[in-house]
Design a protein around this motif. Sequence first.
Motif, PDB file in Angstrom:
ATOM      1  N   THR A  39     -81.645  64.976 -12.669  1.00  0.00           N
ATOM      2  CA  THR A  39     -80.648  64.182 -11.983  1.00  0.00           C
ATOM      3  C   THR A  39     -79.736  65.091 -11.179  1.00  0.00           C
ATOM      4  O   THR A  39     -79.272  66.103 -11.673  1.00  0.00           O
ATOM      5  N   THR A  43     -71.028  64.312  -5.331  1.00  0.00           N
ATOM      6  CA  THR A  43     -69.742  63.659  -5.090  1.00  0.00           C
ATOM      7  C   THR A  43     -69.542  63.603  -3.592  1.00  0.00           C
ATOM      8  O   THR A  43     -69.819  64.553  -2.869  1.00  0.00           O
ATOM      9  N   ASP A  70     -77.283  60.743  -8.473  1.00  0.00           N
ATOM     10  CA  ASP A  70     -76.102  59.997  -8.898  1.00  0.00           C
ATOM     11  C   ASP A  70     -74.999  60.258  -7.889  1.00  0.00           C
ATOM     12  O   ASP A  70     -74.416  61.332  -7.865  1.00  0.00           O
ATOM     13  N   THR A  82     -63.757  67.593  -8.520  1.00  0.00           N
ATOM     14  CA  THR A  82     -64.834  67.327  -9.482  1.00  0.00           C
ATOM     15  C   THR A  82     -65.857  68.456  -9.441  1.00  0.00           C
ATOM     16  O   THR A  82     -66.337  68.919 -10.475  1.00  0.00           O
ATOM     17  N   ASN A  85     -64.780  71.636 -11.175  1.00  0.00           N
ATOM     18  CA  ASN A  85     -64.955  71.591 -12.627  1.00  0.00           C
ATOM     19  C   ASN A  85     -66.427  71.685 -13.027  1.00  0.00           C
ATOM     20  O   ASN A  85     -66.744  71.636 -14.207  1.00  0.00           O
ATOM     21  N   GLY A  86     -67.304  71.761 -12.048  1.00  0.00           N
ATOM     22  CA  GLY A  86     -68.729  71.840 -12.355  1.00  0.00           C
ATOM     23  C   GLY A  86     -69.314  70.501 -12.765  1.00  0.00           C
ATOM     24  O   GLY A  86     -70.370  70.443 -13.380  1.00  0.00           O
ATOM     25  N   ASP A  87     -68.619  69.411 -12.430  1.00  0.00           N
ATOM     26  CA  ASP A  87     -69.131  68.101 -12.803  1.00  0.00           C
ATOM     27  C   ASP A  87     -70.000  67.476 -11.729  1.00  0.00           C
ATOM     28  O   ASP A  87     -70.497  66.362 -11.892  1.00  0.00           O
ATOM     29  N   HIS A 248     -70.618  77.910 -12.194  1.00  0.00           N
ATOM     30  CA  HIS A 248     -70.974  76.906 -13.201  1.00  0.00           C
ATOM     31  C   HIS A 248     -72.491  76.953 -13.403  1.00  0.00           C
ATOM     32  O   HIS A 248     -73.245  76.443 -12.590  1.00  0.00           O
ATOM     33  N   ASN A 250     -74.334  75.402 -15.301  1.00  0.00           N
ATOM     34  CA  ASN A 250     -74.986  74.135 -15.670  1.00  0.00           C
ATOM     35  C   ASN A 250     -75.387  73.305 -14.458  1.00  0.00           C
ATOM     36  O   ASN A 250     -76.064  72.298 -14.596  1.00  0.00           O
TER      37      ASN A 250
END
Lengths: 316, 238
Positions: A39, A43, A70, A82, A85-87, A248, A250
């Motif tokens: 996924t 943003t 997403d 966002t 923050n690595g989101d 980040h 991740n």
Amino acid sequence: MTIQRREFVAALAAGGAAGLAGCSTMTGDDSDAEISGETLTLTTTSSTYNTGLLDELNAPFEDRYGVSVDAVSQGTGQALETARNGDSDVVMVHARSLEDEFMEEGYGVNRRDLMYNDFVVIGSSDDPASIGGSDDVTEAFNAIADSESSFVSRGDDSGTHTKELEIWDETGRSVDGFGEWYQEAGQGMGDVINMANQQGAYTLSDRGTYLDMEDEVDLEIHVQGPIEGGPELLANPYGIVAVNPAVHDNVEYELAMAYIGFITGPEGQDLIENYTANGEQLFYPEALSEEPNFQQYVSEGWSADSAENSSDSSDD
Amino acid sequence: MSLESATTVPLLAEFPFEWNYVRSIIVVSLYVSVAAVALSTLFSLPIALTVGFAEFRGKGVLTSIINTGMGFPSVVVGLAVLFTVSNEGPLGSLELVFTREAMIMSQFVLAAPVITGVSLAAVSSVEQNVRDAAYAMGGTRLDVALVTIKEARYGIATAVLAGFGRAISEVGSVLIVGGNIARADGTSKTRTLTTAIQLEAQRGRFETAMILGAVLLAIVLVVNGVVIRLGSDEGGYR
């Protein structure tokens, strides 16, 4: 999971390079299968989201790579936060100054110019400040301020809000001193257009969102942007940036680069070119060019001189 | 709208979305809210029963704390959950941001105080009438607890319903932690009825927002009807 990811880093390095080169096809043989099931979190701003453009772009990308995108719609400021923050894995926004800041702080890599449209000043047909047809947006803003005509500001650190403040800056006025006629909504473009509609107020809108909502509201364009021959100051360029995987670890960096490659490549750019609302083209692709703008990869105002200086001082 | 289309699919003929899209939004809304309310109930009922039965110093203070929790602003809860699940937060490694699980977490935090508070009130009100009688008839503590739960079940059902109402009609926190994501294939990932309504209103498509609002109301009504029916079938008290 981790091992699997490592394995296709190599396969996708080509994709990353392709992304930079503005080439859409990432035809690495085994990369397709290995990406499957992942996924990508994107943003982006309400202007790309609410107009429906993203659905158009994401569906073929998802089909080709077997991944889900997403898409989270936020203002430019929030979208970048966002990502900080690595989101999210990739950000599609339209405020070059904020994008540059994001890059300089090391959160973003591989920024690309994507497309542009423009901003327009809209308001009720009464036009109390008599700005209709003006081709000087700072003059129009001055007229609105002088006549204290209602003006709704996004007030949400979005790309549109950033542009609006830039124009007020050009007029030499400070919004801090404005009276009740100037309202900060703190909401998305659609909400602000609805508010301006209710109050017969002026606002600055991106052309895409306005065209998408044109039928729902009694507002008209008083000052055109550069697409219709208006001032350059109202240009609205969109950029896309991958979140730095060194900050980040991740983030889905390989997917992000595949996505950037796809939408800055011929297929994505065609989709952007051909996307219309109410019969009008909303966005103009600019990733593919015979004369590429090399400033897109670095902060505006960056020069080779300053690079030499900084590389002297760093241990790169 | 022609008469023919009115007789075939009166609402959906005018509806700009695919039915699949709307259905997936409904499914996500129900999934998230039902899961959150189920977890909240499991968490809240033991607390409500314990606090309701026990007599201890500070019971009044604890009760007011629970009641205060019933009024938690949802956006604040959303922010707190976002900080928790964000990549930078304590649960960052679970990658929960923009997922249904994160939405369930925030709705749990919102619904749990409501379910605790309302069922505590129900348990406490039963206690006065029945507890002494149950003891007088030679009941053990467990018997008394069961009798109390039985007597309070209507109130407990009301508590669960209130929690469900709070969860499914909540927009602020699910928007923040869920991200209002719909996928390109036209199905919802984290889009609920409330966040879809918010989006439609933002796009100026108020009719669509109204239709989704009607769907939301209908769901709340049906769920209320079912739970109240269950209560009365058993010949509940009152």
